[in-house]
Design a protein around this motif. Structure first.
Motif, mmCIF file in Angstrom:
data_model
loop_
_atom_site.group_PDB
_atom_site.id
_atom_site.type_symbol
_atom_site.label_atom_id
_atom_site.label_comp_id
_atom_site.label_asym_id
_atom_site.label_seq_id
_atom_site.Cartn_x
_atom_site.Cartn_y
_atom_site.Cartn_z
ATOM 1 N N MET A 1 6.527 2.849 9.189
ATOM 2 C CA MET A 1 6.122 3.077 7.829
ATOM 3 C C MET A 1 6.578 2.080 6.803
ATOM 4 S SD MET A 1 7.048 6.486 5.090
ATOM 5 C CE MET A 1 8.224 6.932 6.570
ATOM 6 N N ARG A 2 5.516 1.217 5.940
ATOM 7 C CA ARG A 2 5.765 0.448 5.122
ATOM 8 C C ARG A 2 5.723 0.785 3.597
ATOM 9 N NH1 ARG A 2 2.503 -4.204 5.510
ATOM 10 N NH2 ARG A 2 3.990 -5.733 5.684
ATOM 11 N N ILE A 3 6.673 0.602 2.763
ATOM 12 C CA ILE A 3 6.963 1.108 1.429
ATOM 13 C C ILE A 3 7.176 -0.296 0.687
ATOM 14 C CG2 ILE A 3 8.108 2.630 0.053
ATOM 15 C CD1 ILE A 3 9.279 4.050 2.571
ATOM 16 N N ASN A 4 6.487 -0.423 -0.250
ATOM 17 C CA ASN A 4 6.787 -1.424 -1.359
ATOM 18 C C ASN A 4 7.355 -0.616 -2.452
ATOM 19 O OD1 ASN A 4 5.668 -2.907 -3.980
ATOM 20 N ND2 ASN A 4 5.358 -4.269 -2.498
ATOM 21 N N VAL A 5 8.625 -1.433 -2.874
ATOM 22 C CA VAL A 5 9.662 -0.842 -3.661
ATOM 23 C C VAL A 5 9.881 -1.798 -5.049
ATOM 24 C CG1 VAL A 5 11.840 -0.014 -3.979
ATOM 25 C CG2 VAL A 5 10.699 0.284 -1.901
ATOM 26 N N ARG A 6 9.819 -1.609 -6.116
ATOM 27 C CA ARG A 6 10.149 -2.514 -7.112
ATOM 28 C C ARG A 6 11.234 -1.857 -8.187
ATOM 29 N NH1 ARG A 6 5.605 -3.419 -11.754
ATOM 30 N NH2 ARG A 6 4.684 -1.314 -12.124
ATOM 31 N N MET A 7 12.053 -2.436 -8.854
ATOM 32 C CA MET A 7 13.178 -1.960 -9.726
ATOM 33 C C MET A 7 13.249 -2.643 -10.795
ATOM 34 S SD MET A 7 15.594 -2.519 -6.397
ATOM 35 C CE MET A 7 15.182 -4.366 -6.322
ATOM 36 N N ALA A 8 13.726 -1.847 -12.038
ATOM 37 C CA ALA A 8 14.153 -2.511 -13.447
ATOM 38 C C ALA A 8 15.224 -1.467 -14.006
ATOM 39 C CB ALA A 8 12.790 -2.594 -13.993
ATOM 40 N N TYR A 9 15.661 -2.058 -14.836
ATOM 41 C CA TYR A 9 16.634 -1.331 -15.459
ATOM 42 C C TYR A 9 15.772 -0.426 -16.963
ATOM 43 C CZ TYR A 9 21.005 -3.095 -14.008
ATOM 44 O OH TYR A 9 22.029 -3.379 -13.124
ATOM 45 N N ALA A 10 16.068 0.809 -17.145
ATOM 46 C CA ALA A 10 15.422 1.733 -18.149
ATOM 47 C C ALA A 10 15.364 0.930 -19.593
ATOM 48 C CB ALA A 10 15.693 2.984 -18.046
ATOM 49 N N ILE A 11 14.554 0.679 -20.311
ATOM 50 C CA ILE A 11 14.762 0.378 -21.860
ATOM 51 C C ILE A 11 14.288 1.614 -22.607
ATOM 52 C CG2 ILE A 11 14.455 -1.938 -21.238
ATOM 53 C CD1 ILE A 11 11.352 -1.732 -22.051
ATOM 54 N N GLY A 12 14.370 1.331 -23.830
ATOM 55 C CA GLY A 12 14.305 2.582 -24.809
ATOM 56 C C GLY A 12 12.873 2.502 -24.916
ATOM 57 N N ARG A 13 12.143 1.288 -25.015
ATOM 58 C CA ARG A 13 10.636 1.396 -25.313
ATOM 59 C C ARG A 13 9.906 0.251 -24.833
ATOM 60 N NH1 ARG A 13 7.822 -0.578 -30.386
ATOM 61 N NH2 ARG A 13 6.028 1.027 -30.885
ATOM 62 N N GLY A 14 8.646 0.500 -24.140
ATOM 63 C CA GLY A 14 7.818 -0.377 -23.527
ATOM 64 C C GLY A 14 8.134 -0.153 -22.032
ATOM 65 N N ASP A 15 7.243 -1.278 -21.679
ATOM 66 C CA ASP A 15 7.268 -1.305 -20.015
ATOM 67 C C ASP A 15 8.383 -1.936 -19.300
ATOM 68 O OD1 ASP A 15 6.655 -1.666 -17.321
ATOM 69 O OD2 ASP A 15 4.482 -1.744 -17.716
ATOM 70 N N ALA A 16 9.434 -1.170 -18.752
ATOM 71 C CA ALA A 16 10.490 -1.885 -18.052
ATOM 72 C C ALA A 16 10.356 -2.961 -17.163
ATOM 73 C CB ALA A 16 11.460 -0.884 -17.664
ATOM 74 N N PHE A 17 9.174 -2.633 -16.453
ATOM 75 C CA PHE A 17 9.097 -3.759 -15.452
ATOM 76 C C PHE A 17 8.369 -5.032 -16.055
ATOM 77 C CE2 PHE A 17 8.713 0.457 -13.307
ATOM 78 C CZ PHE A 17 9.594 0.127 -12.153
ATOM 79 N N LYS A 18 7.848 -4.786 -17.239
ATOM 80 C CA LYS A 18 7.176 -6.383 -17.657
ATOM 81 C C LYS A 18 8.431 -6.633 -18.547
ATOM 82 C CE LYS A 18 2.332 -4.779 -18.733
ATOM 83 N NZ LYS A 18 1.367 -4.231 -19.762
ATOM 84 N N ARG A 19 9.116 -6.042 -18.760
ATOM 85 C CA ARG A 19 10.471 -6.729 -19.750
ATOM 86 C C ARG A 19 11.565 -6.920 -18.497
ATOM 87 N NH1 ARG A 19 11.307 -3.825 -25.047
ATOM 88 N NH2 ARG A 19 12.951 -5.170 -25.224
ATOM 89 N N TYR A 20 11.414 -6.856 -17.267
ATOM 90 C CA TYR A 20 12.467 -7.021 -16.578
ATOM 91 C C TYR A 20 12.964 -8.658 -16.433
ATOM 92 C CZ TYR A 20 14.413 -9.076 -12.007
ATOM 93 O OH TYR A 20 15.252 -9.583 -11.185
#
Length: 612
Positions: free
Chosen positions: A532-551
């Motif tokens: 089973m193959r799983i793609n995982v991405r991570m970021a710290y939560a932010i108050g506003r906006g896309d957390a992954f774009k602002r990683y």
């Protein structure tokens, strides 16, 4: 006033000023940097214990034909150095400069010795780059921030006219600076920094104090300062993207808090940005954070609460307790929860100890403001030091239904946080060099401040078993009118509801741990094909906006040694990028644990099956 460059001696090390590039990037444009850096130092340079209004004037001035001889004399040696540094002059005429003006009033000006090097503001501003001696919590530090002024000039120069609060004569002092490249002119090699100035006896650059020259310069540039303490910046040949209409939205975005709370008034061209006008101007020059009006209402209510100065005093020991309920009076907790449930703004004052390496423990305090947001509002958490917003700290409060502000005005705490700030004044760093050299256990202290609003929100937001008799008054206090017609009788016999379809077991689950998470296979019951193959991405939560774009890879990275740890059982992992990796589970009950995250920050984890 003439232009002076120092010659490079045979044994000197040549060094280019590469930091200029960080003031104009794809992520943060020059205009945003200019607004933030210039006004941040203005806020820090306010005259201590003064009720005088802090006011900034930003304007443009076009030189007149009557001033051509004056500018020809000042810039007569400049053209050769520009060409030697490969700075294109293009369409600009050195005898007809236009100016961007930034003047502050209600500030201290550049105090300190003017004819020798010392550890005060005048030397920090003119004679140092990247380092200052200003004591924390006081005055503008003028480290790297002042480099934005020559960067804002197409010909890389600027002038400064200062009246200093410590100078009883109130005589203006004028000097200019250009930052080019190491260059060779007439077979002589020169350093990048040049000064429009006089020279002292030992060759040190000293300002022009001659009253006639200063007055001629003031009139030729359109500066308004006469004998009022403060600093006036005149930037000749401003870059074309810098306009009044481009500056105002960034001023609103970065400085709406001190403006709305009456700490700052800014004259920009023909507009006046003040507590009275900002709401209107935020519609004329759209600022996303203020678009619905709710944020403005919260900040105005905060300003009133701050002026009334009747905070809820959080008991000593809050920062060492795992639960705030243990240190608050039960009756007070119930009352606070009722008020919070009604949507009231709550103002807390929290004591904290900042442990100075040099002087021992200093007692300080800071304030937290919380208010539930109405439907449709988009709160942006505020972390504020001396009325300066620190936007990247917003990720430490993640409740999207609550307005929150952490405000440090106390001298001790604001001094501590000033030492923690990055050069751009956008975030605090618990391991900043200045912070580590001045304070004991700074990361722990900073963590307590960062998470205070979250802890208080969890305390007062727990409204379970709270009865507010007025909570539904607008709903249930409605007259009930008798309905016309016959009463419909329901069928006493009804068919049983259909059985819901049997759910398919998830092939894996994500389990949150302290400082990380685990992705675990569901076992044989999932009936999935292996591997089973799983793609995982991570970021710290932010108050506003896309957390992954602002990683930001400075938060964490899979590719940094000893940053994150991955432990896999029954699976293999492969790093794809700094915050993305691939799992290949070989057995149904595989387990992959990722650790090493900041335990005080919330982690967002997204996963997706990759089918081959």
């Amino acid at each position: 006033m003439r232009l002076h460059f120092q010659k490079i001696r045979p044994g000197d090390v040549e060094q280019e000023l590469t930091q200029k590039d960080q003031f104009d990037t794809d992520k943060v444009p020059l205009i945003a940097t200019l607004v933030r850096e210039a006004l941040q130092n203005v806020m820090d340079a306010k005259v201590p214990d003064s009720d005088q209004e802090l006011r900034v004037r930003i304007a443009f001035h076009h030189s007149t034909p009557a001033d051509r001889d004056f500018w020809q004399e000042i810039f007569k040696d400049f053209e050769g150095h520009l060409k030697a540094s490969n700075v294109p002059i293009g369409e600009y005429k050195l005898d007809r400069p236009n100016f961007l003006l930034i003047e502050d009033f209600g500030t201290t000006g550049l105090n300190g010795a003017i004819s020798k090097r010392d550890d005060h503001e005048f030397s920090d501003f003119w004679r140092r780059v990247g380092r200052s001696h200003k004591s924390s919590g006081k005055g503008g530090s003028w480290g790297l921030g002042k480099l934005v002024f020559p960067v804002a000039s197409a010909l890389r120069c600027f002038f400064g006219l200062t009246v200093r609060s410590e100078d009883s004569s109130r005589e203006p002092q004028l000097m200019g600076q250009t930052i080019l490249n190491t260059h060779v002119l007439d077979d002589v090699r020169y350093v990048p920094h040049g000064f429009f100035c006089d020279l002292g006896e030992d060759g040190i650059q000293v300002p022009i104090g001659d009253a006639a020259t200063v007055e001629r310069f003031r009139c030729a540039t359109g500066l308004t300062r006469t004998n009022q303490p403060g600093l006036s910046i005149a930037i000749p040949f401003p870059r074309k993207e810098i306009t009044i209409s481009a500056l105002i939205p960034f001023i609103i975005e970065h400085y709406f808090f001190p403006i709305l709370t009456g700490k700052l008034v800014i004259d920009v061209g023909d507009e006046i940005l003040s507590a009275e006008t900002l709401e209107f101007l935020s519609q004329k020059y759209p600022a996303p954070a203020l678009k619905d009006g709710h944020m403005i209402a919260f900040i105005k209510a905060l300003g009133i609460a701050k002026a009334e100065n009747v905070p809820i005093k959080v008991p000593v020991g809050w920062d060492g307790s795992s639960s705030l309920e243990a240190i608050f009076d039960d009756t007070l907790i119930q009352e606070l929860r009722r008020r919070y449930l009604r949507g009231d703004l709550l103002h807390f004052r929290l004591p904290i100890i900042c442990n100075s390496i040099a002087d021992g423990k200093y007692p300080g305090s800071f304030d937290v403001y919380l208010q539930p947001a109405p439907a449709g509002a988009t709160p942006v958490p505020l972390f504020i030091r001396n009325a300066i917003t620190v936007p990247n700290e917003a990720g430490y409060f993640t409740n999207p239904q609550v307005f929150a502000a952490v405000v440090a005005s106390d001298f001790v705490v604001s001094s501590f946080l000033r030492d923690a700030e990055n050069p751009a004044h956008t975030s605090w760093n618990g391991r900043a060099e200045k912070l580590m050299s001045r304070w004991r256990s700074p990361s722990t202290t900073l963590s307590k401040i960062r998470h205070s609003a979250k802890k208080l929100d969890q305390l007062v937001g727990n409204s379970e078993n709270i009865v507010d008799t007025d909570a539904l008054i607008d709903i249930i206090n409605i007259p009930k009118y008798a309905a016309a017609g016959t009463k419909k009788v329901s069928n006493p016999i009804s068919a049983p509801p259909p059985k819901p379809p049997q759910s398919t077991p998830r092939p894996y689950k994500i389990i949150q741990n302290i400082g990380g998470f685990t992705i675990k296979g569901a076992g044989d019951s999932a009936g999935v094909e292996l591997p089973m193959r799983i793609n995982v991405r991570m970021a710290y939560a932010i108050g506003r906006g896309d957390a992954f774009k602002r990683y930001d890879r400075n938060d964490f990275s899979l590719n940094k040694m000893n940053d994150l740890q991955i432990k896999a059982e029954g699976a293999t992992t492969q790093s794809i990028s700094d915050n993305v990796f691939l799992i290949e589970g070989d057995v149904p009950d595989f387990s992959v644990t990722v650790s090493g995250f900041d335990p005080n920050r919330d982690i967002i984890v997204q996963s997706k099956r990759v089918r081959t």
